[in-house]
Design a protein around this motif. Structure first.
Motif, PDB file in Angstrom:
ATOM      1  N   GLU A  54      -2.549  -2.970   5.448  1.00  0.00           N
ATOM      2  CA  GLU A  54      -3.295  -2.809   4.202  1.00  0.00           C
ATOM      3  C   GLU A  54      -3.060  -1.429   3.581  1.00  0.00           C
ATOM      4  N   THR A  58      -1.676  -0.974  -0.137  1.00  0.00           N
ATOM      5  CA  THR A  58      -2.454  -0.279  -1.160  1.00  0.00           C
ATOM      6  C   THR A  58      -1.657   0.864  -1.781  1.00  0.00           C
ATOM      7  N   LYS A  62      -0.327   0.837  -5.639  1.00  0.00           N
ATOM      8  CA  LYS A  62      -0.749   1.887  -6.559  1.00  0.00           C
ATOM      9  C   LYS A  62       0.456   2.490  -7.287  1.00  0.00           C
ATOM     10  N   THR A  84      -4.641  -8.743  -5.822  1.00  0.00           N
ATOM     11  CA  THR A  84      -5.129  -8.844  -4.449  1.00  0.00           C
ATOM     12  C   THR A  84      -4.581 -10.072  -3.826  1.00  0.00           C
TER      13      THR A  84
END
Length: 84
Positions: A54, A58, A62, A84
């Motif tokens: 994760e 992430t 980003k 997501t």
């Protein structure tokens, strides 16, 4: 003398030509919205298949969203796309 100059400088001209091509490719890749969206989908798939954790997901998401925002010319640094 003109021919000698061409022969001596040809490796340098080739290097300059190559660096310009690489620069063009990088600029195209950085500004291609479709390619970035494709990478977002690829990233999401890799996350869902547990190929990445994760934290990596992430971080990479980003970066890609910031590139999309930069393409859209938004001055706000907050990403507007949520995946997501």
């Amino acid at each position: 003398m003109f021919i000698v100059d061409d022969i001596v400088l040809s490796p340098l001209k080739g290097l300059i030509w190559l660096s310009e091509k690489i620069n063009d490719m990088v600029q195209r890749e950085m500004s291609d919205e479709g390619l970035i969206k494709e990478r977002l989908m690829e990233l999401q798939l890799r996350f869902e298949l547990d190929e990445i954790d994760e934290e990596a997901y992430t971080r990479q998401e980003k970066e890609l969203l910031e590139r999309l925002d930069a393409i859209h010319g938004e001055e706000d640094a907050t990403p507007t796309y949520r995946g997501t």
